[in-house]
Design an enzyme around this catalytic site. Structure first.
Site, mmCIF file in Angstrom:
data_model
loop_
_atom_site.group_PDB
_atom_site.id
_atom_site.type_symbol
_atom_site.label_atom_id
_atom_site.label_comp_id
_atom_site.label_asym_id
_atom_site.label_seq_id
_atom_site.Cartn_x
_atom_site.Cartn_y
_atom_site.Cartn_z
ATOM 1 C CE LYS A 53 27.472 11.604 -10.774
ATOM 2 N NZ LYS A 53 28.503 12.365 -11.563
ATOM 3 C CB SER A 75 30.795 14.922 -12.597
ATOM 4 O OG SER A 75 30.799 15.872 -13.632
ATOM 5 C CE LYS A 132 29.634 19.296 -13.156
ATOM 6 N NZ LYS A 132 29.631 18.090 -13.986
#
Length: 302
Positions: free
Chosen positions: A238, A95, A170
Site C-alpha cells: 500500500k 500513512s 514517510k
C-alpha cells in the site's frame, strides 16, 4: 483536554494505550466492539461512530490503513465532519497519499478545522514502547499545539513542512526500508549459496557501513525464520503504491521502487501478504531454491 482516537489496530492500539498511560482522557472508535470494551476497561470512553468522537473531543487522532479509510471516517456518513466545530484539530497518523492529505486539509479548512499529517515509522514494537518516529506536516502553530501529545507516542518528532510533507517523508522512509530489506535478503542469499553461514556474515558486517537498524531488526527475523507481523507485506505494498502514484504526479522516476513492488506482489501472490515485510527474503529463497536461517521451536519442554 479530550482526545479522540480512531483506528485501534496493530499500531493504533498501543499508541492509544500510551496516551491513556500519559493521563489523557480518550474517546475511541474502531470497528471491533471487543477492542472498544478493552479500552473502556482502561478508562477510555467508547463511541460507535466517528461523529460522536468529533462531538466529544478537542483533538482527533486517526490511525487508519489508507486514504479511502480516512476519507470515509472524515467525510462519510456519520463521519467526523458532521460533528466537527471550528478550532478542532485532526492529527492523521495514517500513512496515506500526500495528495489526499492536502485535499483533506483544504476541505477541513473551510469549516475552520486544522489538519496535520503525521505518519509514523517503527512498527509495532516501537508503538508499544512509545518510541515511534513521526514526520509531520501542516500549520506550524497547530503542530506545536499537538506536539506534546505526539511526544507521548514517539521518541522522534520532526516537522517537515506544509500538509503532505509528512506523508511524502514517510513514503521516502518506506522506499528505503523496503530496498534495505531486499538488500539484506540478497546478501544472505549470496552467503547461503556460497556456503557461508548467513549468521556469521550478519555478525561480521553489522558493525560496518552495511549495518543498519533495518538489518538488525529484520535480518535477525530472517535468520530465525520468524515472520510474525510488525509491519505486514500488504501494508508495505500500500505504501509503495502511494509512493509510485505520487511519483507519477510529480514526474519522478523510481525504478528501484518499481522493482521491489513487483517482488512484494509476488510474495503476496504466494499467500504471504499478512506476514512481516522481513518475508521479502522468501522471494529470494523461492527463486534460489534455498532456505536461510533456522526456524525457532516455540514448543515448551515437558
Amino acid at each position: 483536554m479530550k482526545i479522540g482516537f480512531i483506528g485501534l489496530g496493530i499500531m493504533g492500539k498501543p499508541m492509544a494505550l500510551n496516551l491513556i498511560k500519559a493521563g489523557y482522557d480518550l474517546n475511541v472508535n474502531t470497528l471491533e466492539a471487543e477492542v472498544i470494551k478493552q479500552f473502556e476497561a482502561e478508562g477510555a470512553k467508547g463511541y460507535s461512530t466517528a461523529v460522536d468522537v468529533a462531538r466529544n473531543s478537542d483533538i482527533i487522532i486517526l490511525m487508519l490503513p489508507n486514504s479511502p479509510n480516512c476519507d470515509q471516517v472524515i467525510f462519510g456518513e456519520n463521519g467526523l465532519k458532521e460533528g466537527l466545530t471550528e478550532g478542532q484539530i485532526i492529527v492523521d497518523m495514517s500513512s496515506i497519499n500526500p495528495v489526499e492529505s492536502q485535499r483533506f486539509a483544504q476541505e477541513l479548512e473551510k469549516i475552520g478545522v486544522a489538519y496535520i499529517d503525521a505518519p509514523v515509522s517503527g512498527g509495532e514494537p516501537k508503538a508499544i514502547d512509545g518510541t515511534l518516529a513521526v514526520m509531520a506536516g501542516g500549520n506550524k502553530e497547530k503542530f506545536d499545539e499537538v506536539l506534546p501529545i505526539i511526544e507521548k507516542m514517539a521518541s522522534s518528532v520532526v516537522y517537515t513542512g506544509d500538509v503532505g510533507a509528512g506523508n511524502t517523508t514517510k513514503l521516502a522512509n518506506q522506499i528505503v526500508v523496503a530496498l534495505n530489506i531486499a538488500a539484506v535478503s540478497e546478501a544472505f542469499t549470496l552467503a547461503e549459496k556460497a556456503g557461508v553461514d548467513p549468521k556469521v556474515v550478519y555478525n561480521a558486517i553489522r558493525g560496518g557501513l552495511a549495518g543498519s537498524t533495518v538489518m538488525d531488526a529484520k535480518g535477525t527475523m530472517m535468520l530465525e525464520r520468524r515472520y510474525d507481523p510488525g509491519f505486514r507485506i500488504d501494508l508495505h505494498i500500500k505504501d509503495l503504491q502511494n509512493a509510485l502514484d505520487t511519483s507519477h504526479t510529480v514526474n519522478a522516476s523510481l525504478p528501484l521502487t518499481s522493482n521491489i513492488m513487483e517482488i512484494l506482489q509476488a510474495i503476496r501472490n504466494d499467500g504471504a501478504g499478512q506476514l512481516d515485510h522481513s518475508a521479502i527474503v522468501k522471494y529470494y529463497e523461492k527463486i534460489n531454491n534455498i532456505e536461510i536461517g533456522d526456524e525457532i521451536d516455540n514448543t515448551e519442554n515437558n
